[in-house]
Design an enzyme around this catalytic site. Structure first.
Site, PDB file in Angstrom:
ATOM      1  N   HIS A 308       7.846   3.701 -15.699  1.00  0.00           N
ATOM      2  CA  HIS A 308       9.006   4.082 -14.876  1.00  0.00           C
ATOM      3  C   HIS A 308      10.327   3.674 -15.538  1.00  0.00           C
ATOM      4  O   HIS A 308      10.393   3.601 -16.758  1.00  0.00           O
ATOM      5  CB  HIS A 308       8.863   3.504 -13.460  1.00  0.00           C
ATOM      6  CG  HIS A 308       7.542   3.858 -12.831  1.00  0.00           C
ATOM      7  ND1 HIS A 308       7.231   5.122 -12.397  1.00  0.00           N
ATOM      8  CD2 HIS A 308       6.432   3.087 -12.597  1.00  0.00           C
ATOM      9  CE1 HIS A 308       6.001   5.140 -11.917  1.00  0.00           C
ATOM     10  NE2 HIS A 308       5.491   3.930 -12.033  1.00  0.00           N
ATOM     11  N   GLU A 324       8.884  -2.026  -8.978  1.00  0.00           N
ATOM     12  CA  GLU A 324       7.867  -1.994 -10.023  1.00  0.00           C
ATOM     13  C   GLU A 324       8.478  -1.849 -11.414  1.00  0.00           C
ATOM     14  O   GLU A 324       8.058  -2.498 -12.367  1.00  0.00           O
ATOM     15  CB  GLU A 324       6.882  -0.842  -9.776  1.00  0.00           C
ATOM     16  CG  GLU A 324       5.803  -0.743 -10.862  1.00  0.00           C
ATOM     17  CD  GLU A 324       4.981   0.526 -10.792  1.00  0.00           C
ATOM     18  OE1 GLU A 324       4.107   0.695 -11.659  1.00  0.00           O
ATOM     19  OE2 GLU A 324       5.226   1.354  -9.889  1.00  0.00           O
ATOM     20  N   HIS A 377       1.963  -1.258 -15.634  1.00  0.00           N
ATOM     21  CA  HIS A 377       2.275  -0.737 -14.296  1.00  0.00           C
ATOM     22  C   HIS A 377       1.900  -1.768 -13.233  1.00  0.00           C
ATOM     23  O   HIS A 377       1.228  -2.760 -13.516  1.00  0.00           O
ATOM     24  CB  HIS A 377       1.495   0.552 -14.025  1.00  0.00           C
ATOM     25  CG  HIS A 377       2.014   1.734 -14.781  1.00  0.00           C
ATOM     26  ND1 HIS A 377       2.841   2.679 -14.221  1.00  0.00           N
ATOM     27  CD2 HIS A 377       1.827   2.116 -16.070  1.00  0.00           C
ATOM     28  CE1 HIS A 377       3.141   3.604 -15.133  1.00  0.00           C
ATOM     29  NE2 HIS A 377       2.531   3.282 -16.262  1.00  0.00           N
ATOM     30  N   GLU A 441      -2.751  -1.840 -14.625  1.00  0.00           N
ATOM     31  CA  GLU A 441      -2.197  -2.083 -13.286  1.00  0.00           C
ATOM     32  C   GLU A 441      -2.354  -3.575 -13.027  1.00  0.00           C
ATOM     33  O   GLU A 441      -3.408  -4.049 -12.603  1.00  0.00           O
ATOM     34  CB  GLU A 441      -2.945  -1.253 -12.243  1.00  0.00           C
ATOM     35  CG  GLU A 441      -2.925   0.249 -12.483  1.00  0.00           C
ATOM     36  CD  GLU A 441      -1.600   0.895 -12.087  1.00  0.00           C
ATOM     37  OE1 GLU A 441      -0.740   0.191 -11.531  1.00  0.00           O
ATOM     38  OE2 GLU A 441      -1.436   2.115 -12.332  1.00  0.00           O
TER      39      GLU A 441
END
Length: 478
Positions: A308, A324, A377, A441
């Site tokens: 992101h 995040e 992430h 993650e």
């Protein structure tokens, strides 16, 4: 071959001189191959054995992360048989006579032609077992070693049927068997005798021990008929074998490479790698690297991708507003510093809060062609109770799966997160990046407890260190 690797030395304890000396690994390899496989074998079979020997030595040599000799603390290898078969160059000169130069040149060529290849599973050198002749099938490790080893699986093998050890017979007297086994067999008696499967079975006697009937080699005879046919004086008789003939198929414990099978496969045109992949299940043939203890990732290229970023990031957000994209960037920046200190060449798809399209991220990775592309992430779910770490890789990527498992273990140990598994996914970056790519993650930002950890600078650095440790472990032979 890399000149640096030519200079790798093995600390060898010599039983004749009772001294420790350094020997170039390539020289020791030639002496070991000569002791372990007939020099008359096909070149590709000898190359397969060369890769086996090199794999063994990488596991042994302490400077490569190996365990060293089990008998002599300061040695990597000893000549007394504890570390495998070996014969000195001087002994080979005597043994081969006028053929020494031809044979030694052949050994030099097979060692050189195999480069720095070793046999690996999950990027670790395997225990490279071999035997002379399997006799029709190799063996599962648990039947020999007592534990299951994934690469030592039984495979059918008719390639060794021309081996002199395919079928053998050995005769032994009862006295020899008793002595070797430290047992005492029953004495001969007129009213008893041992059943022997397929030969003497179903013996029926009356109350006085006389034979009523018995089966011999599948045929049932009355006791009176046996007396007449064999010229015995009474149906009251027993028996005791005086020797055994053992029929033996193969030679060795059956684990790993069947050498005579390898030679036959080489004659059929199979190369060393094909041979090794036949006898060792699920392995990879890779080049080993000598790495600095202080710079364990020297020569490795890593692309870090903080997921992101920017105003168009579409990232996840925690219950108290932790973003995040910010967590990803913080972990990635710390990880970049850790990896660079370990000697890796590190590229980052972003180093600040900016938007970078997925296409540009993939294009950067494909231009650089790193060893690994790691996309950082944080997970999210509608149920705030869901927590833990996950790693995703593209289908069929065994290297990614291996590293993913290491990362999960390190994250769980460092952050206390649950291991939710290494999973297959068809995400854009996993699919489009043309090298091993992982989407990590780290935790669930929607879980209040894990959001609190991700907000903490120390925990972010802990996450980066965990991923860094996993990478170093991946490239370690220990």
């Amino acid at each position: 071959m890399d000149d640096r690797k030519e200079r790798i030395y093995v600390k060898v304890y010599d039983h004749q001189t009772e001294q420790l000396a350094s020997k170039p690994m390539v020289e020791l390899m030639k002496e070991m191959i000569a002791a372990q496989m007939p020099i008359s074998f096909e070149r590709e079979a000898l190359k397969a054995q060369a890769i086996i020997v090199r794999t063994f030595l990488v596991r042994q040599v302490k400077s490569l992360g190996g365990s060293g000799c089990s008998q002599y603390e300061d040695a990597d290898f000893c000549t007394g048989g504890h570390c495998g078969d070996w014969i000195s160059k001087e002994s080979l000169m005597t043994l081969w006579g006028s053929d020494f130069h031809i044979n030694w040149t052949k050994l030099e060529e097979v060692v050189k032609e195999t480069g720095d290849q070793i046999i690996t599973m999950n990027n670790k050198p395997i225990e490279p077992r071999y035997h002379i002749t399997c006799g029709g099938a190799t063996e599962n490790s648990e039947n020999v070693k007592g534990n299951k080893i994934l690469y030592l699986r039984k495979v059918l093998c008719s390639y060794c049927n021309n081996s002199p050890y395919w079928k053998q017979t050995v005769e032994m007297t009862i006295e020899e068997i008793e002595e070797k086994l430290k047992i005492k067999m029953s004495e001969t008696s007129s009213i008893e005798g041992p059943w022997i499967q397929g030969m003497v079975e179903n013996v029926e006697r009356d109350e006085d021990g006389r034979i009523i009937e018995m089966k011999i080699s599948g045929t049932t005879f009355k006791g009176t008929d046996l007396v007449a046919l064999l010229g015995l004086d009474s149906t009251r008789f027993g028996w005791k074998p005086i020797s055994f003939k053992f029929e033996i198929g193969g030679k060795g414990d059956g684990l790993g490479l069947c050498q005579y099978g390898a030679n036959a496969m080489a004659r059929e045109g199979k190369d060393a790698e094909e041979i090794l992949n036949y006898y060792f299940t699920g392995v990879s043939i890779k080049e080993f690297e000598k790495r600095s203890i202080n710079m364990p990732l020297s020569g490795k290229i890593i692309v870090l991708d903080p997921g992101h970023g920017g105003d168009n990031s579409e990232d996840n957000e925690g219950p108290t507003g932790v973003r995040e994209k910010d967590v990803n960037l913080a972990i990635s920046s710390s990880l970049a510093e850790i990896l660079r200190k370990a000697g890796a060449e590190v590229y980052e798809t972003r180093t600040e809060d900016v938007y970078v399209s997925l296409g540009k991220r993939a294009a950067l990775a494909n231009k650089i062609r790193p060893n690994f592309f790691l996309s950082i992430h944080q997970n999210a779910f509608a149920n705030p109770n869901i927590s833990g770490s996950e790693v995703y890789h593209y289908r069929g990527d065994r290297d990614g799966e291996t590293l993913g498992n290491l990362i999960l273990k390190e994250l769980a140990q460092s952050l206390g997160t649950a291991e939710r598994g290494v999973k297959i996914a068809d995400f854009y970056l996993l699919r489009e990046v043309r090298t091993t790519a992982l989407q990590i993650e780290v935790a669930f930002i929607t879980n209040p407890e894990e959001e609190q950890k991700l907000q903490d600078q120390v925990s972010r650095k802990d996450a980066a260190e965990a991923i860094g440790k996993a990478l170093i472990k991946y490239y370690s032979y220990e």
